[in-house]
Design a protein around this motif. Sequence first.
Motif, mmCIF file in Angstrom:
data_model
loop_
_atom_site.group_PDB
_atom_site.id
_atom_site.type_symbol
_atom_site.label_atom_id
_atom_site.label_comp_id
_atom_site.label_asym_id
_atom_site.label_seq_id
_atom_site.Cartn_x
_atom_site.Cartn_y
_atom_site.Cartn_z
ATOM 1 N N ALA A 18 1.636 -7.560 5.026
ATOM 2 C CA ALA A 18 1.329 -7.533 6.458
ATOM 3 C C ALA A 18 1.869 -6.276 7.127
ATOM 4 C CB ALA A 18 1.899 -8.777 7.139
ATOM 5 N N ARG A 19 3.020 -5.808 6.683
ATOM 6 C CA ARG A 19 3.649 -4.599 7.242
ATOM 7 C C ARG A 19 4.107 -3.764 6.048
ATOM 8 N NH1 ARG A 19 5.297 -2.756 12.113
ATOM 9 N NH2 ARG A 19 7.254 -1.599 12.286
ATOM 10 N N LEU A 20 3.257 -2.833 5.683
ATOM 11 C CA LEU A 20 3.370 -2.142 4.406
ATOM 12 C C LEU A 20 3.966 -0.749 4.587
ATOM 13 C CD1 LEU A 20 2.543 -2.089 1.352
ATOM 14 C CD2 LEU A 20 0.290 -1.315 2.116
ATOM 15 N N PRO A 130 9.671 -3.207 6.922
ATOM 16 C CA PRO A 130 8.412 -3.616 6.291
ATOM 17 C C PRO A 130 8.530 -4.992 5.643
ATOM 18 C CG PRO A 130 9.608 -2.150 4.842
ATOM 19 C CD PRO A 130 10.398 -2.224 6.108
ATOM 20 N N THR A 131 7.363 -5.590 5.407
ATOM 21 C CA THR A 131 7.326 -6.798 4.576
ATOM 22 C C THR A 131 7.224 -6.431 3.108
ATOM 23 O OG1 THR A 131 4.917 -6.933 4.806
ATOM 24 C CG2 THR A 131 6.253 -8.182 6.393
ATOM 25 N N ALA A 132 6.756 -5.217 2.820
ATOM 26 C CA ALA A 132 6.613 -4.764 1.441
ATOM 27 C C ALA A 132 6.857 -3.264 1.366
ATOM 28 C CB ALA A 132 5.236 -5.088 0.892
ATOM 29 N N GLY A 159 19.860 -4.506 -1.587
ATOM 30 C CA GLY A 159 19.735 -5.815 -2.211
ATOM 31 C C GLY A 159 18.318 -6.216 -2.536
ATOM 32 N N GLY A 160 17.396 -5.259 -2.450
ATOM 33 C CA GLY A 160 16.001 -5.577 -2.767
ATOM 34 C C GLY A 160 15.336 -6.455 -1.745
ATOM 35 N N SER A 161 15.978 -6.626 -0.569
ATOM 36 C CA SER A 161 15.388 -7.536 0.419
ATOM 37 C C SER A 161 15.599 -7.004 1.824
ATOM 38 C CB SER A 161 16.024 -8.921 0.297
ATOM 39 O OG SER A 161 17.430 -8.830 0.455
ATOM 40 N N THR A 162 15.090 -5.788 2.076
ATOM 41 C CA THR A 162 15.217 -5.175 3.385
ATOM 42 C C THR A 162 14.495 -6.022 4.420
ATOM 43 O OG1 THR A 162 15.128 -3.037 2.281
ATOM 44 C CG2 THR A 162 14.929 -3.035 4.666
ATOM 45 N N GLN A 163 15.279 -6.847 5.148
ATOM 46 C CA GLN A 163 14.682 -7.724 6.147
ATOM 47 C C GLN A 163 13.477 -8.448 5.553
ATOM 48 O OE1 GLN A 163 14.006 -5.488 9.758
ATOM 49 N NE2 GLN A 163 16.069 -4.674 9.797
ATOM 50 N N SER A 164 13.688 -9.078 4.405
ATOM 51 C CA SER A 164 12.681 -9.882 3.701
ATOM 52 C C SER A 164 11.594 -9.049 3.033
ATOM 53 C CB SER A 164 12.025 -10.901 4.652
ATOM 54 O OG SER A 164 13.010 -11.777 5.174
ATOM 55 N N ALA A 165 11.773 -7.737 2.902
ATOM 56 C CA ALA A 165 10.766 -6.918 2.231
ATOM 57 C C ALA A 165 10.746 -7.216 0.739
ATOM 58 C CB ALA A 165 11.049 -5.436 2.458
ATOM 59 N N LYS A 166 9.542 -7.250 0.187
ATOM 60 C CA LYS A 166 9.362 -7.331 -1.250
ATOM 61 C C LYS A 166 9.105 -5.919 -1.776
ATOM 62 C CE LYS A 166 9.674 -11.801 -1.110
ATOM 63 N NZ LYS A 166 10.901 -12.476 -1.590
ATOM 64 N N TRP A 167 9.476 -5.686 -3.022
ATOM 65 C CA TRP A 167 9.351 -4.350 -3.594
ATOM 66 C C TRP A 167 8.322 -4.347 -4.713
ATOM 67 C CZ3 TRP A 167 12.336 0.297 -2.783
ATOM 68 C CH2 TRP A 167 13.176 0.217 -1.663
ATOM 69 N N PHE A 168 7.547 -3.260 -4.727
ATOM 70 C CA PHE A 168 6.477 -3.086 -5.703
ATOM 71 C C PHE A 168 6.471 -1.637 -6.182
ATOM 72 C CE2 PHE A 168 5.362 -6.385 -2.733
ATOM 73 C CZ PHE A 168 4.792 -7.393 -3.492
ATOM 74 N N ALA A 169 5.816 -1.413 -7.303
ATOM 75 C CA ALA A 169 5.593 -0.051 -7.803
ATOM 76 C C ALA A 169 4.102 0.185 -7.940
ATOM 77 C CB ALA A 169 6.290 0.155 -9.148
ATOM 78 N N TYR A 170 3.700 1.435 -7.706
ATOM 79 C CA TYR A 170 2.304 1.803 -7.940
ATOM 80 C C TYR A 170 2.235 2.869 -9.018
ATOM 81 C CZ TYR A 170 3.114 5.844 -4.783
ATOM 82 O OH TYR A 170 3.585 6.998 -4.184
#
Length: 264
Positions: A18-20, A130-132, A159-170
């Motif tokens: 939602a917020r990338l 961001p959310t992601a 901590g891999g959770s910036t305000q509930s952000a999920k982390w991905f790689a491209y």
Amino acid sequence: MIEPPMRSWGTMHGDEFARLLIVSPHLDDAVLSCGELLYSYPGALVVTVFAGNPAQYPVPQREWDRQCGFHLGDDVMQARRDEDRAALAILNATPHHLSFVEYTYNEADRPVRPSVIAPTLASVITEFAPTAVLAPFGLANPDHDVVHRAAMLVHASLGGSTQSAKWFAYEDFGYKHIPGMLAWRVTQLFGAMLWPTPICPKLDLPGSRKREAVECYPSQLLALQEDWNIMPKLDAPAPEQYWRLDAPPHGWELLAANATDATR
């Protein structure tokens, strides 16, 4: 009835995009690697790390700049920032240009250290909330590698959770086609317990829109086509792929250790 866990593997969870925020090494990488995703999730922020001007442009010119059609006296980075703004406008995304300088403009071709980049990157990510977060796998090119490593430092520090952000790689467009490069990075992440798993986000982009955005980088396309023959790869079905970075499923932790042992 309880659904088996494998039903959710590879799928998106709610409104994760939602917020990338996408971290881009250079002024074109996010569009080349994630153009379909950007258009499908409007409002994304693209943070380009190496968007700054060198103290002075080298004489003689870099070969890459010559391939791109630039001449001595041209403000290469200003032209490239303008290209980036035009491309991201087509994809309804917002550019955020950092001032770090590409390694080939630095003395002895030294890339900027990941630890130097990480604090600035962390600040931008925290402010945007961001959310992601999507970071490059960081393949082959020294600038891509240090941006990946800087992003992983940020991931660890937050901590891999910036305000509930999920982390991905491209997958870095072009470089992912170098034999072994993608497998090498996946193995590294696997051993670090950042379990990289391919995902299948919903994409709404007609291919022509990404191509229109890519064509906003005329300078870079000259050199990319000459060196990497990128056009057939751009036209291939589903050229983009994204990977979730998360802890391994419960009970699978030993797989990473076993994989590391198998490579010794």
